[in-house]
Enzyme design. Structure first.
Site, short mmCIF file in Angstrom:
data_model
loop_
_atom_site.label_atom_id
_atom_site.label_comp_id
_atom_site.label_asym_id
_atom_site.label_seq_id
_atom_site.Cartn_x
_atom_site.Cartn_y
_atom_site.Cartn_z
N HIS A 99 0.89 -1.17 0.00
CA HIS A 99 0.00 0.00 0.00
C HIS A 99 0.93 1.22 0.00
O HIS A 99 2.01 1.19 0.60
CB HIS A 99 -0.84 0.10 1.27
CG HIS A 99 -1.73 -1.07 1.55
ND1 HIS A 99 -1.30 -2.20 2.20
CD2 HIS A 99 -3.05 -1.26 1.32
CE1 HIS A 99 -2.31 -3.04 2.33
NE2 HIS A 99 -3.39 -2.50 1.81
N ASP A 102 2.29 1.98 3.35
CA ASP A 102 3.24 1.02 3.96
C ASP A 102 4.66 1.44 3.68
O ASP A 102 5.54 1.34 4.52
CB ASP A 102 3.12 -0.40 3.37
CG ASP A 102 1.74 -0.97 3.44
OD1 ASP A 102 1.02 -0.63 4.39
OD2 ASP A 102 1.39 -1.77 2.54
N GLU A 230 -10.58 -6.97 -4.62
CA GLU A 230 -10.36 -8.03 -3.63
C GLU A 230 -11.60 -8.14 -2.74
O GLU A 230 -11.84 -7.29 -1.88
CB GLU A 230 -9.12 -7.70 -2.81
CG GLU A 230 -8.77 -8.78 -1.80
CD GLU A 230 -7.47 -8.48 -1.06
OE1 GLU A 230 -6.52 -7.96 -1.67
OE2 GLU A 230 -7.43 -8.76 0.15
N GLU A 266 -8.79 -13.78 -1.68
CA GLU A 266 -8.06 -14.08 -0.43
C GLU A 266 -8.81 -15.14 0.36
O GLU A 266 -10.00 -15.01 0.65
CB GLU A 266 -7.90 -12.80 0.39
CG GLU A 266 -7.21 -13.05 1.72
CD GLU A 266 -6.70 -11.78 2.38
OE1 GLU A 266 -6.32 -10.84 1.65
OE2 GLU A 266 -6.69 -11.74 3.61
N HIS A 269 -10.86 -14.18 3.40
CA HIS A 269 -12.04 -13.37 3.05
C HIS A 269 -13.16 -14.27 2.54
O HIS A 269 -14.32 -14.05 2.85
CB HIS A 269 -11.68 -12.34 1.99
CG HIS A 269 -10.66 -11.33 2.43
ND1 HIS A 269 -10.19 -10.35 1.61
CD2 HIS A 269 -10.03 -11.16 3.63
CE1 HIS A 269 -9.31 -9.60 2.27
NE2 HIS A 269 -9.19 -10.08 3.49
N ASP A 294 -4.51 -13.74 -2.72
CA ASP A 294 -3.87 -13.39 -1.45
C ASP A 294 -3.89 -14.65 -0.60
O ASP A 294 -4.94 -15.07 -0.10
CB ASP A 294 -4.60 -12.23 -0.77
CG ASP A 294 -4.00 -10.88 -1.15
OD1 ASP A 294 -3.19 -10.85 -2.10
OD2 ASP A 294 -4.32 -9.88 -0.50
N ASP A 305 -10.70 -12.11 10.64
CA ASP A 305 -9.67 -12.25 9.62
C ASP A 305 -8.31 -12.45 10.28
O ASP A 305 -7.57 -11.49 10.50
CB ASP A 305 -9.70 -10.97 8.77
CG ASP A 305 -8.95 -11.10 7.47
OD1 ASP A 305 -8.59 -12.23 7.10
OD2 ASP A 305 -8.73 -10.06 6.83
N ASP A 307 -5.70 -13.96 9.13
CA ASP A 307 -4.57 -13.82 8.19
C ASP A 307 -3.40 -14.73 8.54
O ASP A 307 -2.24 -14.29 8.58
CB ASP A 307 -4.05 -12.37 8.18
CG ASP A 307 -4.83 -11.47 7.25
OD1 ASP A 307 -5.66 -11.97 6.47
OD2 ASP A 307 -4.61 -10.24 7.30
N ASP A 337 -0.59 -12.63 1.99
CA ASP A 337 -1.22 -11.62 2.83
C ASP A 337 -1.47 -12.28 4.19
O ASP A 337 -2.60 -12.61 4.55
CB ASP A 337 -2.52 -11.13 2.18
CG ASP A 337 -3.05 -9.88 2.88
OD1 ASP A 337 -2.48 -9.51 3.91
OD2 ASP A 337 -4.03 -9.31 2.38
C1 XUL Z 1 -7.23 -6.75 4.25
C2 XUL Z 1 -6.51 -7.13 3.04
C3 XUL Z 1 -5.71 -6.04 2.42
C4 XUL Z 1 -5.62 -6.12 0.94
C5 XUL Z 1 -4.90 -4.95 0.30
O1 XUL Z 1 -7.99 -7.75 4.81
O2 XUL Z 1 -6.55 -8.25 2.61
O3 XUL Z 1 -4.45 -6.04 3.01
O4 XUL Z 1 -4.99 -7.27 0.51
O5 XUL Z 1 -5.46 -3.74 0.65
CO CO Z 2 -5.53 -9.21 1.05
#
Ligand code: XUL
Ligand code: CO
Length: 434
Positions: A99, A102, A230, A266, A269, A294, A305, A307, A337
């Site tokens: 991003h 970041d 996404e 992702e 998600h 992702d 989430d 991750d 991610d």
């Molecule tokens: C948030 C997510 C983000 C996107 C990019 O859940 O997945 O980091 O991948 O904005």
């Molecule tokens: Co993501």
């Protein structure tokens, strides 16, 4: 100076007891005539590797980042770039994603933030040229700053919308400057907390217009990479408009954007949306819109989430079956991610985490390839639909029959006798390869 206490991670094979080695991921080994690294196209997420302090809603960050002075200075941002490229080199990952905020600080002044971004991008460009690493996709952070509390492209405030547009314009420009292969839109706060204060129709119209302007701007500056949406159903919003693959595709069709967008799916998600990742990947692939992944996983016991790094070979096999089935990635890749657990706070844990994800995907790739080579699974599915290959079934698929003809057919053919779906037999077959 070395920031990660290890040498380059090497492939040592399944018998190795060295935790800092690959047991299955062997970058140049060919699977089906193509090197593993070209199948998998791993990416590292700048936000998790360099910026995630591993805080949670109950406690402060734990991540040790001795290279980071925690300031918002450009010097600090530039110093992180060296650490990140050391990480990419040692782990052997060719792509990365970021991003805007970041890589460079948010300075609460658009032109100052843009200047800072330009300085860091110049350094990233140098490092890319020096190392051959590539930008898989860039994106703009339109969710962290308080100005975006009500959304960005769906904010009820046109001044916020304009700010978001300016930020995305710049983020697309720097993505092009870095030869980025794609650009992602994750609608972090593009949704609502409650419908009681929300005009959904106006918000969606605004979002559609925003994405059209992004397409126009990309055209103006010659950025050719695909845009990705996404999907994610909630968190941070109660409901997010891009809730899953099907909702995104519907939105893109409704607003005439489907030619310009693919999806970045992702895992965690998809599961938050009540689907498997295989489901959301398949929906996207069927529409010719599966662009990138992702890679992470959720936790069946925690409803948010998390991750986590993917370690489940069954899941990576399912993902690779879809990816191999569509002929592999073109511009996309497998971007981790994923973040370490809060308890795994040492820099070396970043290595262990990525090694695990890469090995899990290498195994998934090999298993999926073997299942495809074997052919029994695909043959079963093909046979299951074989009544559509001729006679009345072929007419159904060709659109050359009618309810009247189908009624005649049903009246003269009597009760159909069904074949077994053999789900358990096929699950056993998949397990035989794992
Ligand atoms: C948030 C997510 C983000 C996107 C990019 O859940 O997945 O980091 O991948 O904005
Ligand atoms: Co993501």
């Amino acid at each position: 100076m070395q920031h990660f206490e290890c040498d380059k991670i090497q492939y040592e094979g399944p018998d190795s007891k060295n935790a800092l080695s690959f047991k299955h991921y062997n970058a140049t080994e060919e699977v089906g005539g193509k090197a593993m690294k070209d199948h998998l196209r791993f990416g590292a997420a700048y936000w998790h590797v360099m910026r995630n302090e591993l805080a949670d809603p109950f406690g402060a960050g734990t991540a040790q980042m001795p290279w980071d002075d925690k300031s918002d200075s450009v010097e600090n941002a530039l110093a992180r770039v060296d650490v990140f490229f050391e990480f990419l080199d040692k782990i052997g990952i060719d792509y990365y994603c970021f991003h805007d905020r970041d890589i460079a600080p948010e300075l609460n002044d658009l032109s100052a933030s843009n200047d800072a971004l330009d300085q860091v991008v110049a350094k990233l460009k140098e490092k890319q040229a020096e190392t051959g690493k590539k930008l898989l996709w860039g994106t703009a952070c339109l969710f962290a700053h308080p100005r975006y509390a009500h959304g960005a492209a769906t904010s009820p405030d046109a001044r916020v919308y304009a700010y978001a547009a300016a930020q995305v314009k710049k983020a697309i420009e720097v993505t092009k400057e870095l030869d980025g292969l794609g650009y992602t839109f994750w609608g972090g706060r593009e949704g609502y907390g409650s419908l009681i204060n929300t005009n959904m129709k106006r918000e969606l119209d605004h979002l559609g217009a925003f994405l059209h302007m992004a397409v126009d701007h990309a055209k103006n500056i010659g950025f050719e990479g695909p845009f990705y949406i996404e999907p994610k159903p909630r968190e941070p919003s109660t409901h997010q408009y891009d809730s899953d693959s099907a909702a995104c595709l519907n939105f893109l069709r409704e607003y005439g954007l489907l030619d310009h967008f693919k999806l970045n799916i992702e895992t965690n998600h998809a599961t938050l949306a009540g689907h498997t990742v295989q489901h959301d990947l398949t929906v996207a692939a069927n529409a010719g819109a599966l662009g990138s992944v992702d890679a992470n996983t959720g936790d069946t016991l925690i409803g948010w989430d998390t991750d986590q790094f993917p370690t489940d070979v069954y899941m990576t096999t399912e993902i690779m079956l879809v990816l191999l089935g569509m002929g592999g990635f073109t511009t996309g890749g497998l971007n981790f991610d994923a973040k370490r657990r809060r308890e795994s706070h040492e820099p070396i844990d970043l290595m262990h985490a990525h090694i695990g994800g890469m090995d899990a995907f290498a195994r998934g790739l090999k298993v999926a390839h073997a299942i495809r080579e074997d052919g029994r699974l695909a043959q079963f599915v093909q046979d299951r639909y074989s009544s559509y290959d001729s006679d009345i079934g072929a007419k159904i698929e060709a659109g050359t029959t009618s309810f009247a003809e189908l009624e005649q057919y049903a009246l003269s053919n009597g009760e159909p006798s069904l074949a077994s779906g053999r789900q358990e037999m096929l699950e056993n077959l998949v397990n035989d390869f794992i």
